[in-house]
Design an enzyme around this catalytic site. Structure first.
Site, PDB file in Angstrom:
ATOM      1  N   ASP A   1     -39.322 -25.458  51.417  1.00  0.00           N
ATOM      2  CA  ASP A   1     -38.390 -26.477  50.950  1.00  0.00           C
ATOM      3  C   ASP A   1     -39.096 -27.342  49.908  1.00  0.00           C
ATOM      4  O   ASP A   1     -40.327 -27.418  49.879  1.00  0.00           O
ATOM      5  CB  ASP A   1     -37.943 -27.325  52.154  1.00  0.00           C
ATOM      6  CG  ASP A   1     -37.155 -28.543  51.730  1.00  0.00           C
ATOM      7  OD1 ASP A   1     -36.176 -28.381  50.992  1.00  0.00           O
ATOM      8  OD2 ASP A   1     -37.529 -29.661  52.133  1.00  0.00           O
TER       9      ASP A   1
ATOM     10  N   ASP B   1     -38.461 -30.086  56.223  1.00  0.00           N
ATOM     11  CA  ASP B   1     -38.519 -31.308  57.027  1.00  0.00           C
ATOM     12  C   ASP B   1     -37.171 -32.008  57.161  1.00  0.00           C
ATOM     13  O   ASP B   1     -37.081 -33.047  57.802  1.00  0.00           O
ATOM     14  CB  ASP B   1     -39.529 -32.301  56.436  1.00  0.00           C
ATOM     15  CG  ASP B   1     -39.001 -32.975  55.176  1.00  0.00           C
ATOM     16  OD1 ASP B   1     -38.190 -32.347  54.463  1.00  0.00           O
ATOM     17  OD2 ASP B   1     -39.397 -34.121  54.905  1.00  0.00           O
TER      18      ASP B   1
ATOM     19  N   ASP C   1     -32.594 -28.227  56.392  1.00  0.00           N
ATOM     20  CA  ASP C   1     -33.506 -27.097  56.595  1.00  0.00           C
ATOM     21  C   ASP C   1     -33.372 -26.484  57.992  1.00  0.00           C
ATOM     22  O   ASP C   1     -33.904 -25.401  58.242  1.00  0.00           O
ATOM     23  CB  ASP C   1     -34.963 -27.541  56.407  1.00  0.00           C
ATOM     24  CG  ASP C   1     -35.229 -28.080  55.013  1.00  0.00           C
ATOM     25  OD1 ASP C   1     -34.707 -27.493  54.058  1.00  0.00           O
ATOM     26  OD2 ASP C   1     -35.943 -29.085  54.894  1.00  0.00           O
TER      27      ASP C   1
END
Length: 676
Positions: A348, A537, A541
């Site tokens: 990410d 995080d 996600d």
């Protein structure tokens, strides 16, 4: 609790979560208790105490008391794994390592070797209890899934404004969303302008400006002006409920994953049973039935993977304990084994590769102005603004001048009087860039959000703001490439910003503007070709973390949804933990494989010796016990933590997170690049 029982609990929780069936809540608080008050640990301990007491009493010559103690130790140890092994066999048809240990203990008892059976039961039960304790301790600090949607929403129905439960929202309802509130369901803006924090849904760190006609997602936070939003999805079926459903489905699928030792046990159990049956039946046809039935029972014990069953938990416990010391929390033994096999990493962007703190990186003054003046004028107005980017600008100035006659247009910008001059700060879509147009376009191409500053009606300068990469990122990416790990950037941010930051980081495969379900799909596609881990995080996600072979939650301050969905959690934000964790897991996996190979070789050697009668039960048990000592000592090598593979060794505490650019003392412009 044995491994089989623990998987039953996991599956029961998963079924209950998805609403497929009612299931009672499963208490999981024994990790909070000291070990001497945890019956999951104390039962194997008492089994060992009974075994040792039996050996002592037997040495003193009291055989009857010794037998009672041996039986006590056997029953206590067997109670931790035999019920689960039999239940999985008869209700699910599952063959596991616990079943082989059960068969071995029963065979030893039939041959009159209660002492050896008690030793097997104790060793296996204590190894499983230690692993279970380590897993529960790793999970103890992990939080439950975040309540993603607000409980209520303010709606206008038939001209009356009222507050209703978010689950009662229907398509067509008109929602009143004030600044600071979270949007309860998907919709379209009908009135008002504002900035939305959409990081929970898309991962985009820079706020999104919305106006009438723009679509908005459930879970977005309204940061500026009031909005009227027409619901386009019911409260029970929107972006947030999609995230939860994706996470639950992926966790149920992942819950079926078996440990390596159990996968090996599946063909081994029926093979051993068939072999023992053939030895007993065929031997009895051509020889003394008593002799061959005894040999068949010895074959069962000889084929018992005692070393495998004990060494894997010991290795896992040792490795997970070492990982925790350098800041990596691993939630299960299966996750640890799989982590050592990862060959692709999906990453990410926001909060993982970047600091998740929009920062002033570039200031371009117009002709006749200075960089410091442009920043001071902007900071004077932004000091009074509620816009999320205001903090980035005010943090870059030490002495913010006073401003008067402040007027803020939600979704556009802010105007006021600074040093007797009229100053306006806002988006290039609101203020004319004039001669700075080319520079504004160049900054936006580099993935920056540009704020224009006007003085007395003309452009005075442009300020580029971006969520910058963590300083260790290029070195970490290079290290991962060198170790054969491929990388893919998955982000909900816009393509321009994603590609600009990926180029700086050294990542070639970039997939941007992804919704949570798109990230999950991308991870599944990558996993189909190579074992893939996902690191992130944010709430957005969570589905991808759950769908990956191994999900890694970044930082103790990450979202609850991400941490709950992940298999591994980092207690800090230092990305150097990634190559360290992978190297540590690979080493642990090698040790596990070594022990499994040794266990298999021992079985291959003992079987023909047991079938031919060269070795009796006592000799077979002795060989097994020596092998168990060897593999346990080998497994304990995993307790050594890894050496730092990139730069300095990161700290393990949450406070060790790297300071972002905004942590500079206010007004220190040394880290801000000024351009003409």
């Amino acid at each position: 609790m044995s491994a089989d029982n623990r998987r039953d609990v996991t599956e029961a929780q998963a079924v209950s979560a998805c609403g497929c069936a009612e299931a009672p809540p499963v208490p999981d608080d024994h990790a909070e208790r000291p070990w001497w008050r945890d019956h999951h640990v104390m039962i194997p301990v008492f089994s060992g105490v009974a075994l040792l007491a039996g050996l002592a009493v037997e040495w003193l010559g009291n055989s009857l008391a010794a037998q009672v103690l041996f039986w006590t130790g056997l029953l206590l140890g067997a109670s931790t794994f035999v019920p689960g092994a039999l239940r999985n066999l008869f209700t699910k048809g599952r063959l596991g390592i616990g079943l082989l240990m059960t068969i071995s203990a029963v065979g030893a008892v039939f041959l009159g070797y209660v002492e050896e059976a008690a030793a097997l039961a104790f060793l296996y039960s204590i190894a499983e209890a230690l692993e279970d304790r380590a897993m529960d301790k790793a999970r103890a600090g992990l939080r439950s899934l975040l309540e993603l949607a607000p409980g209520t929403a303010t709606v206008r129905r038939l001209g009356i404004t009222t507050e209703v439960a978010a689950t009662d929202l229907e398509v067509g309802d008109l929602l009143m969303v004030r600044p600071g509130e979270r949007i309860a369901t998907d919709g379209v803006v009908r009135a008002g302008r504002s900035s939305l924090d959409t990081s929970a849904i898309t991962g985009e760190s820079i706020p999104v400006e919305v106006a009438p006609g723009d679509h908005v997602s459930a879970g977005s936070i309204n940061t500026a002006g009031a909005l009227e939003i027409e619901a386009t999805a019911p409260g029970t079926d929107n972006s947030l409920t999609t995230i939860v459903a994706l996470v639950e489905r992926a966790q149920i699928e992942k819950g079926q994953r078996a440990r390596l030792a159990d996968r090996l046990a599946r063909p081994l159990v029926p093979g051993v049973l068939v072999l023992a049956l053939l030895v007993g039946v065929l031997g009895s046809l051509f020889g003394d039935p008593a002799v061959w039935i005894t040999r068949a029972l010895v074959v069962l014990v000889a084929a018992s993977p005692c070393a495998m069953a004990i060494s894997v938990p010991v290795t896992v416990v040792s490795a997970i304990g070492a990982a925790t010391r350098f800041g990596v929390v691993i939630k299960s033994g299966a996750a640890f084994e799989q982590l050592g096999n990862i060959r692709h990493l999906a990453v990410d962007k926001t909060g993982t590769l970047t600091c998740n703190e929009p920062t002033v990186t570039t200031v371009i003054p117009a002709q006749g102005e200075t960089r410091e003046q442009v920043l001071r004028w902007a900071a004077a107005l932004e000091h009074h603004s509620t816009h999320p980017l205001a903090t980035a600008i005010t943090s870059a100035v030490a002495d913010v001048p006073p401003a008067a006659a402040i007027t803020e247009a939600a979704g556009h910008g802010i105007t006021g009087q600074v040093d007797g001059r009229t100053v306006a700060v806002g988006s290039p879509r609101w203020l004319d860039a004039g001669p700075l147009s080319a520079e504004v376009e160049r900054l936006e191409t580099r993935g920056m959000t540009v704020v224009l500053v006007h003085r007395d009606g003309g452009p005075a300068g442009a300020i580029g703001i971006r969520d910058e990469l963590r300083p260790e990122v290029p070195e970490v990416i290079s290290s991962l490439h060198d170790s054969g790990v491929r990388l893919t950037l998955l982000t909900g941010d816009n393509t321009r910003t994603a590609r600009a930051l990926a180029a700086e980081a050294g990542i070639a495969d970039v997939r941007a503007e992804l919704r949570p379900e798109d990230k999950s799909t991308a991870v599944r596609e990558l996993s189909a070709h190579r074992p893939t881990a996902m690191i992130g995080d944010g709430i957005n996600d969570a589905p991808a973390l759950a769908a990956a072979d191994v999900g890694i939650a970044m930082g103790a301050t990450g979202s609850d949804a991400a941490i709950e969905s992940a298999d591994v959690a980092f207690t800090g934000h230092d990305l150097r933990l990634i190559p360290q964790a992978l190297a540590h897991a690979r080493r642990g996996r090698r040790i596990i494989n070594q022990n499994i190979v040794l266990s298999a070789l021992i079985i291959m050697v003992l079987l023909p010796l047991a079938i031919t009668g060269i070795l009796g039960l006592a000799a077979v048990v002795l060989v097994h016990e020596v092998a168990e000592v060897i593999v346990i000592l080998n497994g304990l090598r995993a307790a050594r933590g890894p050496r730092a593979t990139v730069g300095a060794r990161p700290e393990a505490s949450p406070e060790s997170t790297l300071a972002g650019p905004l942590s500079r003392p206010s007004g220190d412009l040394s880290g801000v690049r000024m351009e003409s």
